[in-house]
Enzyme design. Structure first.
Site, PDB file in Angstrom:
ATOM      1  N   SER A 151       1.143  -1.465  -0.350  1.00  0.00           N
ATOM      2  CA  SER A 151      -0.210  -0.043   0.623  1.00  0.00           C
ATOM      3  C   SER A 151       0.672   1.734  -0.342  1.00  0.00           C
ATOM      4  O   SER A 151       1.861   0.763  -0.532  1.00  0.00           O
ATOM      5  CB  SER A 151      -0.864  -0.254   1.129  1.00  0.00           C
ATOM      6  OG  SER A 151      -1.951   0.902   1.159  1.00  0.00           O
ATOM      7  N   ASP A 308      -5.877   2.343  -4.309  1.00  0.00           N
ATOM      8  CA  ASP A 308      -7.137   1.992  -3.914  1.00  0.00           C
ATOM      9  C   ASP A 308      -7.666   3.309  -2.296  1.00  0.00           C
ATOM     10  O   ASP A 308      -7.895   3.203  -2.144  1.00  0.00           O
ATOM     11  CB  ASP A 308      -7.441   0.717  -3.040  1.00  0.00           C
ATOM     12  CG  ASP A 308      -5.564   0.680  -1.524  1.00  0.00           C
ATOM     13  OD1 ASP A 308      -5.269   1.270  -1.224  1.00  0.00           O
ATOM     14  OD2 ASP A 308      -6.110  -0.632  -1.357  1.00  0.00           O
TER      15      ASP A 308
END
Length: 577
Positions: A151, A308
């Site tokens: 991430s 995301d």
């Protein structure tokens, strides 16, 4: 201690040097021993890197507490064992990765282990966003999937996120049973690594097109794009997976004045242009903001490596570029989607929205304003996805969000999606621009109606074994001797999501919390301020979330903002005192 190591850690080091681990990792361990780097060795071996409820995340390197070929293969073997045990018939999975160093290598290894265990693998031909993995699992009817990503963590990290058949991250009971399968693997000899290449199939552009076409159906006011006029947009993927799909989605929607930050379009796992590839941090958007200043663009968007999360910069009332926080962007999205649906007569009694417990209560109030139910779930988008799957077919999900810059519009995936978020944020900007306003202007209107909300997240890093113990001790102390007041306001409610009990301080009345157990404490004051405390599930940190707000009739002035910020300062001082 032996050579600066405890006996149990020395045993693990010896086992690594004698076992069937890579020669490269053994060389690294021997180097640490020669350098007498006992602290480094301790941190690398004091535990097994935990396969938590979302998967793995950690620093890359040798050792049982690091991301490396062994820990990745071990996790995949455990997941394979579980899938083959609980799924009737053939099992298939989707695998992809972001731009991290070694990400492709790890993704291929995951595919190899799955195939060696008789599982069919759809392996993306290159890096792809996390939401496309979720979409592909659902489209292909697979039982699971793996995303190799850390991430928004620094370049030293890698990660492994496991997904289930609904396209969401694994949840109970699957997560605990997968963890048990992984823990049962004691060494590399128990891992099947010889691939059955006939079971590994590539996927690529066809899935990209299907994903983008689906994202386009989530537009609320598609006609707004044609009204955008001279609205300029700057986009940066921060070296990550959004580089192709997000500009392609914006172009397909009709946006023509979009410029990319070209120096951040190379898929580089060293992230050479930023300190930290996190769109929550203004530093990561420095180049994009500068490009907007030069071009006169009114909107800046930047996504994290696995696309995301999205950070948003808008022009404020003075025309200056200002970074919105995650709560502000979520409020704009909730308001825009609900208002647009209502305007078009498409807001139904069964519609709902979702937020996490640490996200601004302004979203609850917006939902009330439009007569839509707002669910609150535990921190982590997987809980939003879980609720969506549970209600699928009986109710319609419209929008979900969390303060950490993750949002979802529509039901096409079960995780946060920066592709659809960027599309709707750009559409919002175009709509308000066509109405003679702006995103910032609409946010001010929301604050005038509901009160000015100010939030702050403070993360304190506590690395290593001692750090974990400090975090545990702090949570224990807050439970045993909770504060009586914060920021000059009396505590009126304490919610302990570990014991699943909410206590009203004055009356002593208690009620149960209808959510799964989670190591989170929440304090509410008589002014409506909310403070949440939780250890991070993915990083060696403890996080403090503070949310304060004014009354609706107090406006949205600089002076009021300063007063609310000082109130947050006072609350944090009390917590640290």
């Amino acid at each position: 201690m032996t050579n600066g190591l405890t006996p149990d850690i020395q045993t693990k080091v010896d086992n690594w040097l004698e076992g069937a681990y890579s020669e490269e990792s053994k060389t690294q361990v021997r180097s640490w021993i020669r350098e007498e780097a006992w602290a480094t060795l301790t941190d690398a071996f004091y535990r097994d890197l935990e396969f938590g409820t979302g998967g793995l995340r950690g620093v890359m390197g040798a050792g049982t507490n690091r991301m490396n070929r062994y820990t990745v293969a071990r996790a995949t073997q455990g997941l394979s064992n579980y899938l083959n045990r609980v799924v009737d018939g053939d099992v298939s999975v989707v695998v992809t990765h972001d731009n991290r160093n070694r990400a492709r290598e790890f993704a291929q290894l995951v595919a190899d282990v799955f195939s060696a265990n008789g599982i069919r693998v759809w392996l993306f031909e290159g890096m792809r966003p996390t939401p496309e993995l979720s979409y592909a699992i659902r489209e292909l009817g697979c039982q699971s999937g793996v995303m190799l990503t850390a991430s928004h963590n620094p370049k030293e990290y890698s990660g492994y996120k496991a997904y289930w058949a609904d396209g969401g991250q694994v949840i109970p009971p699957h997560d605990h049973e997968i963890i048990a399968e992984v823990k049962a693997i004691s060494g590399p000899d128990e891992i099947r690594v010889e691939p059955d290449t006939s079971r590994i199939k590539p996927i690529g552009s066809d899935m990209d097109k299907a994903f983008i076409d689906t994202v386009l159906t989530e537009q609320v006011r598609p006609e707004a794009v044609g009204m955008a006029g001279d609205l300029g947009i700057v986009y940066s993927p921060i070296h990550g997976t959004g580089v192709e799909l997000i500009p392609a989605a914006l172009k397909a929607a009709g946006f023509r004045n979009v410029s990319r930050v070209e120096s951040q379009c190379s898929p580089d796992g060293n992230f050479p242009t930023v300190v930290y590839p996190n769109p929550e941090e203004e530093e990561a958007l420095t180049l994009a903001i500068e490009q907007a200043r030069v071009t006169g663009a009114g909107l800046v968007m930047a996504t994290d490596p696995d696309a995301d999360r999205v950070g948003v910069v808008v022009r404020n009332a003075d025309g200056d570029l200002e970074l919105l926080n995650g709560n502000q962007t979520a409020a704009l999205l909730f308001d825009y989607v609900l208002a647009g649906k209502q305007e078009k007569g498409d807001l139904k009694p069964e519609d709902y929205v979702v937020k996490t417990i640490v996200t601004s209560s302004l979203l609850d109030r917006l939902a009330d304003r439009y007569g839509v139910e707002c669910f609150n779930v535990l921190t982590g988008f997987k809980y939003i996805g879980e609720l969506m799957t549970r209600l699928e077919g009986s109710r319609r999900f419209l929008v979900g969000g969390e303060e950490s810059y993750g949002y979802l519009i529509g039901e096409h995936v079960r995780d946060k999606d920066a592709v659809v978020s960027c599309l709707l944020i750009a559409e919002m900007a175009a709509w308000y621009h066509s109405q003679g306003s702006s995103l910032y202007g609409r946010l001010q209107e929301i604050h005038r109606e509901f009160g000015l909300y100010r939030e702050r997240l403070v993360s304190i890093k506590k690395a290593g074994k001692e750090g974990g113990e400090e975090i545990a001790a702090l949570m224990r102390s807050l439970r045993e001797t909770p504060p009586l007041e914060l920021g000059g306001s009396r505590i009126v409610a304490i919610r302990d999501y570990q014991s699943r009990v909410e206590k009203q301080v004055v009356s002593g009345n208690e009620r149960s919390i209808d959510l799964p157990k989670s190591n989170v404490l929440q304090f509410e004051t008589d002014r409506g301020d909310v403070v949440s405390v939780r250890p991070s599930g993915t990083e060696p940190k403890i996080k403090f979330y503070v949310s304060v707000h004014s009354k609706p009739d107090e406006g949205d002035s600089d002076d009021l903002r300063d007063r609310l910020e000082r109130r947050i300062d006072s609350i944090l001082d009390d917590l640290n005192g």
